[in-house]
Design a protein around this motif. Sequence first.
Motif, PDB file in Angstrom:
ATOM      1  N   LEU A 249      -0.257   4.884  -9.416  1.00 38.02           N
ATOM      2  CA  LEU A 249      -1.094   4.587  -8.263  1.00 38.02           C
ATOM      3  C   LEU A 249      -2.263   3.724  -8.720  1.00 38.02           C
ATOM      4  O   LEU A 249      -3.125   4.168  -9.490  1.00 38.02           O
TER       5      LEU A 249
ATOM      6  N   ALA B  89       0.838  -1.200   0.000  1.00 41.28           N
ATOM      7  CA  ALA B  89       0.000   0.000   0.000  1.00 41.28           C
ATOM      8  C   ALA B  89       0.873   1.250   0.000  1.00 41.28           C
ATOM      9  O   ALA B  89       1.992   1.244   0.516  1.00 41.28           O
ATOM     10  N   PRO B  90       0.381   2.354  -0.579  1.00 45.44           N
ATOM     11  CA  PRO B  90       1.143   3.610  -0.559  1.00 45.44           C
ATOM     12  C   PRO B  90       1.193   4.190   0.846  1.00 45.44           C
ATOM     13  O   PRO B  90       0.580   3.667   1.780  1.00 45.44           O
TER      14      PRO B  90
ATOM     15  N   GLN C  53      -2.914   7.475   0.953  1.00 49.26           N
ATOM     16  CA  GLN C  53      -4.125   6.736   1.297  1.00 49.26           C
ATOM     17  C   GLN C  53      -5.219   7.680   1.788  1.00 49.26           C
ATOM     18  O   GLN C  53      -6.393   7.534   1.424  1.00 49.26           O
TER      19      GLN C  53
ATOM     20  N   ILE D 283      -5.665   1.747  -8.019  1.00 52.01           N
ATOM     21  CA  ILE D 283      -6.795   1.812  -7.096  1.00 52.01           C
ATOM     22  C   ILE D 283      -7.931   0.938  -7.640  1.00 52.01           C
ATOM     23  O   ILE D 283      -8.337   1.088  -8.804  1.00 52.01           O
TER      24      ILE D 283
ATOM     25  N   THR E 102      -8.872  -1.370  -2.436  1.00 50.11           N
ATOM     26  CA  THR E 102      -7.462  -1.763  -2.364  1.00 50.11           C
ATOM     27  C   THR E 102      -6.657  -0.792  -3.208  1.00 50.11           C
ATOM     28  O   THR E 102      -7.157  -0.264  -4.208  1.00 50.11           O
ATOM     29  N   MET E 103      -5.428  -0.554  -2.784  1.00 52.21           N
ATOM     30  CA  MET E 103      -4.555   0.338  -3.568  1.00 52.21           C
ATOM     31  C   MET E 103      -3.099  -0.039  -3.361  1.00 52.21           C
ATOM     32  O   MET E 103      -2.726  -0.606  -2.331  1.00 52.21           O
ATOM     33  N   SER E 104      -2.293   0.251  -4.350  1.00 55.89           N
ATOM     34  CA  SER E 104      -0.852   0.044  -4.255  1.00 55.89           C
ATOM     35  C   SER E 104      -0.174   1.089  -5.129  1.00 55.89           C
ATOM     36  O   SER E 104      -0.817   1.731  -5.969  1.00 55.89           O
ATOM     37  N   LYS E 105       1.116   1.281  -4.918  1.00 58.84           N
ATOM     38  CA  LYS E 105       1.866   2.286  -5.678  1.00 58.84           C
ATOM     39  C   LYS E 105       3.186   1.703  -6.151  1.00 58.84           C
ATOM     40  O   LYS E 105       3.889   1.031  -5.399  1.00 58.84           O
TER      41      LYS E 105
ATOM     42  N   GLU F 141       0.701   6.832   4.093  1.00 61.33           N
ATOM     43  CA  GLU F 141      -0.537   7.264   4.752  1.00 61.33           C
ATOM     44  C   GLU F 141      -1.128   8.521   4.122  1.00 61.33           C
ATOM     45  O   GLU F 141      -2.344   8.668   4.029  1.00 61.33           O
TER      46      GLU F 141
ATOM     47  N   VAL G 128      -6.854   9.407  -1.138  1.00 57.40           N
ATOM     48  CA  VAL G 128      -7.759   8.515  -1.872  1.00 57.40           C
ATOM     49  C   VAL G 128      -9.069   8.360  -1.104  1.00 57.40           C
ATOM     50  O   VAL G 128     -10.167   8.378  -1.697  1.00 57.40           O
ATOM     51  N   HIS G 129      -8.985   8.214   0.214  1.00 58.18           N
ATOM     52  CA  HIS G 129     -10.206   8.078   1.017  1.00 58.18           C
ATOM     53  C   HIS G 129     -11.054   9.350   0.957  1.00 58.18           C
ATOM     54  O   HIS G 129     -12.296   9.278   0.981  1.00 58.18           O
TER      55      HIS G 129
END
Length: 303
Positions: A253, A217-218, A223, A255, A245-248, A220, A226-227
Amino acid sequence: MGTKEDSATRERKALRYSLVVATALAVLAAFWGWISQSQVILLDGVYALIGMVLTALSLRVSRIADSGPTARFPFGKEALIPVVIAVQGMALLATLAYAAVEAVRVILAGGADVTAGSLVAYGAVSAVVSIIIWRYVGQVDRTSDLLVAEARQWGASAAFSALVAVGAVVAMILGRTDFSDADRYVDSVLVLLGCALLVPQPYALLRTALIELLEGAPGEIVQARVHEAITAVRDEFGLDEPTLTMSKVGRKLYIEATFMVAPHSWDIDGEDAVRRSFANSLADLPYEPWLNIELTTDPALML
């Protein structure tokens, strides 16, 4: 935050400045260390030389990663960024390990004579330059993994140079006491202390690279952003909390968000409107979002 294109431009400009200064410091340290026969200055020179090579590599990778997808690499080449960061970490770790072994060898051989005044002068000059570049690179773009890694190198270099200057002052004091013979070991002891001081830096580089290569996950801050976008979309369209879910990887990025909706309440046009709204909410991020936004009526299809 600025666009991805603006961030990439600032990134390469900062890396070029860093490369020029790293080259100058590497030459200075190599010459100064050879003249003074100081292990610790030579270590700083080698460290700067490796940093120079790695900065040039980072600059090249920044251009490649920014070139976009191709037929052979449809998702782009952003994964090169964590790979290069991992190479940086391993190269610096290997350098420190070699320097520590060599310092122990010199200590066991009875130490070496080094002019303390030369160490003080070099440490002061190198520390001042390193602090200036560390502050500059660190403030250019805190979202760039390459610049974060570069700033870590300069910060560690500044701390190491300051350690050299302080240690040399200690050696000068010892030379005027009953422990005058101890100054023969100060240079090598400074190498060992410097290695201990610098070890966390390559460790942090390797940890950062590993998280991205494993699609972690990327950070904080990303994140949270994104939220915020998810909340804005939910408020606009009256949607429930999605599975998310997300990753970088580098500046990419990824999502994935799936919203549960009531049967027969949405059509394709409505789903597209949600996607557009979410993409617009993230437009100011200095990353390239790859979005997979879905609406489903089947709980089994939730991520």
